[in-house]
Design a protein around this motif. Structure first.
Motif, PDB file in Angstrom:
ATOM      1  N   GLY A  44       1.050   2.388  -9.057  1.00 19.15           N
ATOM      2  CA  GLY A  44       0.614   3.598  -8.374  1.00 19.15           C
ATOM      3  C   GLY A  44       0.807   4.842  -9.222  1.00 19.15           C
ATOM      4  O   GLY A  44       0.118   5.845  -9.018  1.00 19.15           O
ATOM      5  N   MET A  45       1.728   4.799 -10.187  1.00 22.54           N
ATOM      6  CA  MET A  45       1.896   5.911 -11.109  1.00 22.54           C
ATOM      7  C   MET A  45       0.895   5.837 -12.256  1.00 22.54           C
ATOM      8  O   MET A  45       0.365   6.849 -12.704  1.00 22.54           O
ATOM      9  N   VAL A  46       0.625   4.619 -12.743  1.00 27.04           N
ATOM     10  CA  VAL A  46      -0.189   4.457 -13.944  1.00 27.04           C
ATOM     11  C   VAL A  46      -1.670   4.697 -13.668  1.00 27.04           C
ATOM     12  O   VAL A  46      -2.354   5.359 -14.460  1.00 27.04           O
ATOM     13  N   VAL A  47      -2.191   4.154 -12.583  1.00 30.34           N
ATOM     14  CA  VAL A  47      -3.631   4.256 -12.315  1.00 30.34           C
ATOM     15  C   VAL A  47      -4.092   5.715 -12.224  1.00 30.34           C
ATOM     16  O   VAL A  47      -5.032   6.116 -12.917  1.00 30.34           O
ATOM     17  N   PRO A  48      -3.453   6.565 -11.384  1.00 33.65           N
ATOM     18  CA  PRO A  48      -3.894   7.967 -11.367  1.00 33.65           C
ATOM     19  C   PRO A  48      -3.608   8.696 -12.676  1.00 33.65           C
ATOM     20  O   PRO A  48      -4.355   9.606 -13.060  1.00 33.65           O
ATOM     21  N   LEU A  49      -2.537   8.299 -13.386  1.00 29.39           N
ATOM     22  CA  LEU A  49      -2.250   8.926 -14.678  1.00 29.39           C
ATOM     23  C   LEU A  49      -3.413   8.728 -15.639  1.00 29.39           C
ATOM     24  O   LEU A  49      -3.870   9.678 -16.293  1.00 29.39           O
ATOM     25  N   LEU A  50      -3.911   7.486 -15.735  1.00 33.42           N
ATOM     26  CA  LEU A  50      -5.022   7.201 -16.642  1.00 33.42           C
ATOM     27  C   LEU A  50      -6.304   7.903 -16.197  1.00 33.42           C
ATOM     28  O   LEU A  50      -7.048   8.438 -17.028  1.00 33.42           O
ATOM     29  N   LEU A  51      -6.552   7.909 -14.888  1.00 39.23           N
ATOM     30  CA  LEU A  51      -7.763   8.568 -14.389  1.00 39.23           C
ATOM     31  C   LEU A  51      -7.734  10.067 -14.666  1.00 39.23           C
ATOM     32  O   LEU A  51      -8.726  10.657 -15.125  1.00 39.23           O
ATOM     33  N   ILE A  52      -6.589  10.703 -14.395  1.00 36.58           N
ATOM     34  CA  ILE A  52      -6.495  12.149 -14.598  1.00 36.58           C
ATOM     35  C   ILE A  52      -6.568  12.485 -16.084  1.00 36.58           C
ATOM     36  O   ILE A  52      -7.232  13.450 -16.488  1.00 36.58           O
ATOM     37  N   ALA A  53      -5.881  11.680 -16.926  1.00 41.30           N
ATOM     38  CA  ALA A  53      -5.929  11.935 -18.370  1.00 41.30           C
ATOM     39  C   ALA A  53      -7.345  11.784 -18.916  1.00 41.30           C
ATOM     40  O   ALA A  53      -7.787  12.573 -19.759  1.00 41.30           O
TER      41      ALA A  53
ATOM     42  N   GLY B   2      13.737   6.086  -3.557  1.00 40.93           N
ATOM     43  CA  GLY B   2      14.700   5.563  -2.584  1.00 40.93           C
ATOM     44  C   GLY B   2      14.019   4.898  -1.405  1.00 40.93           C
ATOM     45  O   GLY B   2      14.465   3.848  -0.915  1.00 40.93           O
ATOM     46  N   ALA B   3      12.907   5.479  -0.935  1.00 47.57           N
ATOM     47  CA  ALA B   3      12.177   4.898   0.192  1.00 47.57           C
ATOM     48  C   ALA B   3      11.567   3.553  -0.193  1.00 47.57           C
ATOM     49  O   ALA B   3      11.612   2.586   0.589  1.00 47.57           O
ATOM     50  N   VAL B   4      10.989   3.469  -1.406  1.00 47.38           N
ATOM     51  CA  VAL B   4      10.390   2.205  -1.840  1.00 47.38           C
ATOM     52  C   VAL B   4      11.469   1.137  -2.016  1.00 47.38           C
ATOM     53  O   VAL B   4      11.273  -0.032  -1.653  1.00 47.38           O
ATOM     54  N   LEU B   5      12.623   1.514  -2.554  1.00 48.45           N
ATOM     55  CA  LEU B   5      13.727   0.560  -2.698  1.00 48.45           C
ATOM     56  C   LEU B   5      14.238   0.102  -1.329  1.00 48.45           C
ATOM     57  O   LEU B   5      14.642  -1.055  -1.166  1.00 48.45           O
TER      58      LEU B   5
ATOM     59  N   LEU C  68       0.837  -1.200   0.000  1.00 42.64           N
ATOM     60  CA  LEU C  68       0.000   0.000   0.000  1.00 42.64           C
ATOM     61  C   LEU C  68       0.874   1.254   0.000  1.00 42.64           C
ATOM     62  O   LEU C  68       0.585   2.228  -0.716  1.00 42.64           O
ATOM     63  N   ALA C  69       1.948   1.231   0.774  1.00 44.19           N
ATOM     64  CA  ALA C  69       2.862   2.372   0.807  1.00 44.19           C
ATOM     65  C   ALA C  69       3.549   2.555  -0.542  1.00 44.19           C
ATOM     66  O   ALA C  69       3.750   3.687  -0.998  1.00 44.19           O
ATOM     67  N   ALA C  70       3.899   1.438  -1.199  1.00 42.91           N
ATOM     68  CA  ALA C  70       4.531   1.521  -2.517  1.00 42.91           C
ATOM     69  C   ALA C  70       3.575   2.112  -3.546  1.00 42.91           C
ATOM     70  O   ALA C  70       3.965   2.946  -4.370  1.00 42.91           O
ATOM     71  N   PHE C  71       2.309   1.697  -3.507  1.00 43.37           N
ATOM     72  CA  PHE C  71       1.311   2.223  -4.444  1.00 43.37           C
ATOM     73  C   PHE C  71       1.113   3.720  -4.214  1.00 43.37           C
ATOM     74  O   PHE C  71       1.074   4.513  -5.171  1.00 43.37           O
ATOM     75  N   ALA C  72       0.987   4.116  -2.949  1.00 35.11           N
ATOM     76  CA  ALA C  72       0.820   5.536  -2.628  1.00 35.11           C
ATOM     77  C   ALA C  72       2.050   6.326  -3.056  1.00 35.11           C
ATOM     78  O   ALA C  72       1.939   7.466  -3.548  1.00 35.11           O
TER      79      ALA C  72
ATOM     80  N   VAL D 179       7.867  -7.439  -6.844  1.00 33.70           N
ATOM     81  CA  VAL D 179       6.426  -7.146  -6.816  1.00 33.70           C
ATOM     82  C   VAL D 179       6.177  -5.763  -6.233  1.00 33.70           C
ATOM     83  O   VAL D 179       5.320  -5.011  -6.716  1.00 33.70           O
ATOM     84  N   MET D 180       6.925  -5.400  -5.211  1.00 30.42           N
ATOM     85  CA  MET D 180       6.737  -4.086  -4.583  1.00 30.42           C
ATOM     86  C   MET D 180       7.020  -2.965  -5.570  1.00 30.42           C
ATOM     87  O   MET D 180       6.288  -1.962  -5.633  1.00 30.42           O
ATOM     88  N   LEU D 181       8.071  -3.104  -6.385  1.00 31.66           N
ATOM     89  CA  LEU D 181       8.367  -2.070  -7.380  1.00 31.66           C
ATOM     90  C   LEU D 181       7.338  -2.070  -8.503  1.00 31.66           C
ATOM     91  O   LEU D 181       7.032  -1.011  -9.076  1.00 31.66           O
ATOM     92  N   ALA D 182       6.782  -3.252  -8.829  1.00 33.09           N
ATOM     93  CA  ALA D 182       5.706  -3.304  -9.825  1.00 33.09           C
ATOM     94  C   ALA D 182       4.468  -2.569  -9.302  1.00 33.09           C
ATOM     95  O   ALA D 182       3.781  -1.872 -10.057  1.00 33.09           O
ATOM     96  N   VAL D 183       4.190  -2.707  -8.007  1.00 30.39           N
ATOM     97  CA  VAL D 183       3.061  -1.998  -7.397  1.00 30.39           C
ATOM     98  C   VAL D 183       3.336  -0.496  -7.366  1.00 30.39           C
ATOM     99  O   VAL D 183       2.423   0.318  -7.584  1.00 30.39           O
ATOM    100  N   TYR D 184       4.582  -0.115  -7.130  1.00 32.14           N
ATOM    101  CA  TYR D 184       4.964   1.301  -7.183  1.00 32.14           C
ATOM    102  C   TYR D 184       4.674   1.875  -8.569  1.00 32.14           C
ATOM    103  O   TYR D 184       4.131   2.982  -8.706  1.00 32.14           O
TER     104      TYR D 184
END
Length: 288
Positions: free
Chosen positions: A165-174, A140-143, A6-10, A157-162
């Protein structure tokens, strides 16, 4: 869902909104790609570019963590301190560009600028995963969390979730770009303010405080081992039982057929709309 995930996604979502390049990517997608299936296609390619760069970084961090897995207490202490320092740096507006630490990482944006189409989207995804002075402490924090996992798969998996977390809001905002309007975009960008003569940014301060909070939680829960589950065990068991009911080949075939029918329906509507538009633009013959 694990608190670390959850922290990685945020973290991914906050990296997208970081003040150095707030809303640049959503604006680009909104202006060049638009909405609908084309946006989803480019969003998927963008995420693939993120994965190509981020997952190896996560696996590398996880592999490094496995070398010290027998010294768990030391790992928890060091990781907590690193998170606290990175959080403070983020809140105070300090940062670093991770792309400069990787071979050819700084040239990804240049390469993306010289291409078009899906290749450009892929390169933008790869560059966005590691570039950005403001987003450096977040990555750096996620790593750091990934390395503390002591497991290469979990770290990847944690970096994939990170990245997600960038893609989902990008698509919603676009997709909602026009509806957001000037005021909505201004809210998402955050605002700058001055404290004791130093200019800070609301998004960076919120992000830094969250990173420091994760650092404190990491220390007090022995590396999130003692953290309460976000989803109760009973609920997880119920969901697993219900999910097993869906593991049926007939349901899979039905789902594929429904998805195919929806795609064909959307394509037919689009073709019909284009036909109507062409008819409206055709000049009419003058009456004699």
């Amino acid at each position: 869902m694990d608190i670390g995930l959850l922290a990685a996604f945020a973290g991914g979502a906050l990296a997208l909104l970081s003040p150095c390049a707030a809303l640049l990517m959503p604006a680009f997608f909104a202006s060049t790609v638009g909405t609908g299936p084309k946006l989803l296609l480019h969003g998927s390619i963008f995420y693939l570019g993120l994965l190509v760069v981020l997952v190896p970084l996560g696996v590398g961090a996880g592999a490094l963590g496995t070398l010290f897995v027998v010294h768990r207490q030391a790992i928890v202490l060091v990781a907590s301190l690193v998170l606290m320092v990175l959080g403070a740096a983020q809140a105070l507006g300090f940062g670093f560009d991770p792309s400069r630490l990787l071979p050819s990482g700084a040239n990804l944006h240049t390469r993306a600028a010289s291409t078009t189409g899906l290749v450009k989207t892929f390169l933008l995804g790869a560059a966005s995963g590691i570039a950005g002075f403001c987003a450096g402490p977040i990555l750096g924090a996620v790593l750091t969390l990934a390395a503390a996992q002591g497991n290469t798969v979990a770290a990847g998996v944690m970096l994939a979730v990170y990245g997600a977390g960038m893609v989902v809001p990008l698509l919603l905002i676009a997709a909602l770009w026009q509806r957001l309007g000037t005021r909505g975009r201004k809210v998402l960008r955050g605002r700058a303010f001055t404290v004791l003569g130093r200019e800070l940014h609301s998004t960076s301060v919120i992000t830094g405080l969250l990173i420091m909070g994760v650092g404190v939680l990491f220390w007090t829960t022995n590396g999130l081992v003692g953290a309460p589950a976000l989803v109760p065990i009973e609920a997880q068991t119920w969901l697993q039982e219900r999910a097993s009911l869906l593991a049926n080949p007939l349901l899979d075939i039905l789902a594929v057929l429904v998805l195919t029918a929806l795609v064909l329906f959307a394509w037919a509507r689009r073709q019909r709309a284009r036909g109507d538009a062409l008819q409206d633009t055709e000049p009419t013959e003058p009456q004699r």
